[in-house]
Every structure is written in C-alpha cells, then in structure tokens.
Scaffold this motif. Sequence first.
Motif, mmCIF file in Angstrom:
data_model
loop_
_atom_site.group_PDB
_atom_site.id
_atom_site.type_symbol
_atom_site.label_atom_id
_atom_site.label_comp_id
_atom_site.label_asym_id
_atom_site.label_seq_id
_atom_site.Cartn_x
_atom_site.Cartn_y
_atom_site.Cartn_z
ATOM 1 N N GLY A 32 16.800 25.949 -3.024
ATOM 2 C CA GLY A 32 15.809 26.946 -3.416
ATOM 3 C C GLY A 32 14.951 26.509 -4.585
ATOM 4 N N MET A 33 15.369 25.430 -5.254
ATOM 5 C CA MET A 33 14.566 24.900 -6.359
ATOM 6 C C MET A 33 13.321 24.171 -5.870
ATOM 7 N N ILE A 34 13.329 23.763 -4.600
ATOM 8 C CA ILE A 34 12.211 22.996 -4.059
ATOM 9 C C ILE A 34 11.144 23.941 -3.515
ATOM 10 N N MET A 35 9.902 23.722 -3.936
ATOM 11 C CA MET A 35 8.770 24.522 -3.470
ATOM 12 C C MET A 35 7.896 23.671 -2.557
ATOM 13 N N LYS A 36 7.043 24.333 -1.793
ATOM 14 C CA LYS A 36 6.241 23.613 -0.799
ATOM 15 C C LYS A 36 5.249 22.628 -1.413
ATOM 16 N N ASP A 37 4.858 22.842 -2.655
ATOM 17 C CA ASP A 37 3.906 21.930 -3.292
ATOM 18 C C ASP A 37 4.582 20.744 -3.982
ATOM 19 N N ASP A 38 5.910 20.698 -3.931
ATOM 20 C CA ASP A 38 6.648 19.629 -4.613
ATOM 21 C C ASP A 38 6.639 18.336 -3.802
ATOM 22 N N VAL A 39 6.932 17.244 -4.503
ATOM 23 C CA VAL A 39 7.154 15.944 -3.863
ATOM 24 C C VAL A 39 8.597 15.555 -4.141
ATOM 25 N N VAL A 40 9.352 15.312 -3.080
ATOM 26 C CA VAL A 40 10.749 14.930 -3.221
ATOM 27 C C VAL A 40 10.869 13.411 -3.098
ATOM 28 N N ILE A 41 11.591 12.795 -4.037
ATOM 29 C CA ILE A 41 11.927 11.378 -3.933
ATOM 30 C C ILE A 41 13.414 11.305 -3.622
ATOM 31 N N SER A 98 0.811 -1.220 0.000
ATOM 32 C CA SER A 98 0.000 0.000 0.000
ATOM 33 C C SER A 98 0.845 1.273 0.000
ATOM 34 N N SER A 99 2.084 1.178 0.443
ATOM 35 C CA SER A 99 2.957 2.357 0.429
ATOM 36 C C SER A 99 3.174 2.846 -0.998
ATOM 37 N N PHE A 100 3.283 1.909 -1.938
ATOM 38 C CA PHE A 100 3.442 2.281 -3.341
ATOM 39 C C PHE A 100 2.196 3.017 -3.826
ATOM 40 N N GLU A 101 1.048 2.502 -3.478
ATOM 41 C CA GLU A 101 -0.214 3.144 -3.874
ATOM 42 C C GLU A 101 -0.314 4.539 -3.274
ATOM 43 N N ASP A 102 0.115 4.680 -2.011
ATOM 44 C CA ASP A 102 0.097 5.989 -1.357
ATOM 45 C C ASP A 102 1.032 6.967 -2.071
ATOM 46 N N ALA A 103 2.178 6.471 -2.515
ATOM 47 C CA ALA A 103 3.137 7.328 -3.215
ATOM 48 C C ALA A 103 2.553 7.827 -4.533
ATOM 49 N N VAL A 104 1.889 6.946 -5.256
ATOM 50 C CA VAL A 104 1.266 7.330 -6.521
ATOM 51 C C VAL A 104 0.195 8.397 -6.275
ATOM 52 N N LYS A 105 -0.635 8.176 -5.269
ATOM 53 C CA LYS A 105 -1.704 9.136 -4.961
ATOM 54 C C LYS A 105 -1.130 10.477 -4.518
ATOM 55 N N MET A 106 -0.021 10.450 -3.773
ATOM 56 C CA MET A 106 0.610 11.690 -3.333
ATOM 57 C C MET A 106 1.096 12.503 -4.518
ATOM 58 N N ILE A 107 1.731 11.835 -5.474
ATOM 59 C CA ILE A 107 2.245 12.541 -6.650
ATOM 60 C C ILE A 107 1.094 13.050 -7.520
ATOM 61 N N LEU A 108 0.060 12.241 -7.683
ATOM 62 C CA LEU A 108 -1.080 12.652 -8.501
ATOM 63 C C LEU A 108 -1.783 13.874 -7.922
ATOM 64 N N SER A 109 -1.852 13.959 -6.622
ATOM 65 C CA SER A 109 -2.563 15.071 -5.968
ATOM 66 C C SER A 109 -1.698 16.311 -5.811
ATOM 67 N N SER A 110 -0.412 16.179 -6.084
ATOM 68 C CA SER A 110 0.499 17.310 -5.918
ATOM 69 C C SER A 110 0.273 18.373 -6.992
ATOM 70 N N LYS A 111 0.360 19.633 -6.586
ATOM 71 C CA LYS A 111 0.259 20.748 -7.523
ATOM 72 C C LYS A 111 1.632 21.183 -8.010
ATOM 73 N N GLY A 112 2.671 20.567 -7.427
ATOM 74 C CA GLY A 112 4.033 20.924 -7.794
ATOM 75 C C GLY A 112 4.681 19.883 -8.673
ATOM 76 N N ARG A 113 6.000 19.805 -8.578
ATOM 77 C CA ARG A 113 6.773 18.876 -9.388
ATOM 78 C C ARG A 113 7.348 17.775 -8.514
ATOM 79 N N VAL A 114 7.913 16.784 -9.166
ATOM 80 C CA VAL A 114 8.635 15.743 -8.443
ATOM 81 C C VAL A 114 10.121 16.081 -8.542
ATOM 82 N N VAL A 115 10.770 16.141 -7.386
ATOM 83 C CA VAL A 115 12.198 16.430 -7.323
ATOM 84 C C VAL A 115 12.901 15.162 -6.852
#
Length: 321
Positions: free
Chosen positions: A82-91, A26-43
């Motif tokens: 400084g490239m990271i914004m609050k709406d981003d998801v960091v991997i 389920s952690s994988f599913e949660d990660a997918v949902k987190m990225i899908l709901s993000s308004k930012g980018r993936v870093v």
Amino acid sequence: MIIDEARRVIDIEAKALLALADSINSSFEDAVKMILSSKGRVVVTGMGKSGLVGQKIASTLASTGTPAFFLHPAEAIHGDLGMIMKDDVVIAISNSGETEEVVKILPIIKRLGAKLITMAGKPSSTLAKTGDIFLNVVVKEEACPLGIVPTASTTATLAMGDALAIVLLIQRGFKEEDFALFHPGGALGKKLLLTVSDIMHSGESLPLVTSDTPMQKALFEITAKGVGCTGVTDSSGGLIGVITDGDLRRALEKGVDFLKQTAEELMTKNPKRISSKDLAARALQRMQEFSITTLFVFEYESSEIPVGIIHLHDLLKAGIV
C-alpha cells in the motif's frame, strides 16, 4: 597467502566494475529519464544481500534530491504494498532475478500502475523480463572461491545504484546547499546552513562599554562576558573600537598604566565585523584572514550599532571548524 587472497578479491571486484562501466547503454539513460519524469517517489526493493544494497541505494537517492525509500518485499506481500502509488518508480533488485519474495510482488506493482526498473545478473530471468527497463548487473565471477557468496555481484549492483543517484543529481542541478538541507547534523550541513546569528552572543552577553568608561570598569566587562574583549561605542551606540586581551598585554609591555586611561585611549580602532546573515563558515574565514578570534556582528556590515559578537570557540562548539 592472506594478503594475496585479499588482493584477489579486490581485483575480481575491480574487474567487475570496469566491465559494468563498459556495459552501460541506453537502458540506463531510459531509467534516468523515467525517474526524472516521475511525479512520485522511487521505491527500492530487494531481499537478503540485495535488500541491504537496496537500502543503501534508496538512502543515496533520498539524500541527493530524488525522494526514495526502501520497501522490504516480505513485508510488502503482507500489506506494505500500500506504500506504492501509481506515480512511483520501483527499482527491484535480485542477482538471480528469481528471488521468490521479489517475483511475487511484480504483478501487483504492475497492477498499481507504478513503473518498474529491474536490476539482475541474468538477462533471461523473470525479473529482467518483467521490468519496463532492465539494468544488467551481471558479473563474470564472484570473489568467493565457492562462487556462491554475493561479493562482486553486490558491488556491481551498488555501483549501478550510485551511478543512477549521481547522474540524477547532476540532471537536477543539485547543489551543496541542497545536500546540506538533508544533512543538517553533518559537518557540511553546519557549514552551509548555520548563520552567524545562530551562534553569536547577543543582548546581555554582548560586551560593550562607552568611550569614556574607565579601564577598570572595562576590565570587569571583559572578564564578565568571557570572550576576551569588549567593544567600545560612541554616545549613539555606534561601535568605534575594541579592547582585547592583546591590547592589555601590549600596554603592560610598554609600561603604560592603563588603569588610569579610558576605554577610548586604549582601544584599537575599526574592529573587524561581519553581518548576522552571513554563514558561520564565512566568519571562520575572516578570522583566519586577519588572525583574530572574535568578530563583532551587525545586522548589515554597513550598520553602526553591533547586535552581537562571535568567538572562534563558538565556531568550534558548533562544529564549523
């Protein structure tokens, strides 16, 4: 010995991937949902071999509909955070989960308000415990006989990144046309983006003669325009026929003195056509369907007046074939 060792390496990495597939939860599913709901980018960030894998993961995400980029952790602690914004998801990636450069930036990532997905091979590590979501990429053994060179572990991490990218692609309804937009220079991009109007001959390059044109002048037109044929039009400019090199050869075989004829007398009626708005790949399909090398182009297929002509060589040059 050499072949046996190569097979051993591949066998270890294959087993690592099979074990990884079984461990998806389920952690994988949660990660997918987190990225899908993000308004930012993936870093994506990682050091050494993990960083190289991270670069590939970021590239795959970006080309499949998930805005992403790679951030080097050593550069991050010297201003690039400084490239990271609050709406981003960091991997964040580290097989040990304790890589100094990665661990150092975790508190700042949290303070910035960005979400954090971590990938590590040790569930008890600092990285694993700090992430909002932890993706376990543990492997039983490395393919290296010394057990120290990242091999199976980097393969597993790369596969986890690919799994994320492809599941996200499916969830977003990403299509071939979308992929082509991000790959305009590739073969797929050309097939899905280039239209007939992009590569057709038009204006002065369009070979045309009127129906009453003597064949001697029609031959000049065929030679001058260099596409192996000329269109034949009526008094209003509508296309009524085509004269090709093949028509000339057939006339010679029959002993016809075609130089004494007009264009209308020698032409083949109802030449094949295509719309300027169609994809160039469709032009290739039509040429293959009718075993021809040219198509006259119209603004719409139902139009009467041609606006261009497209030759098989044009498709070859454009990389469609």
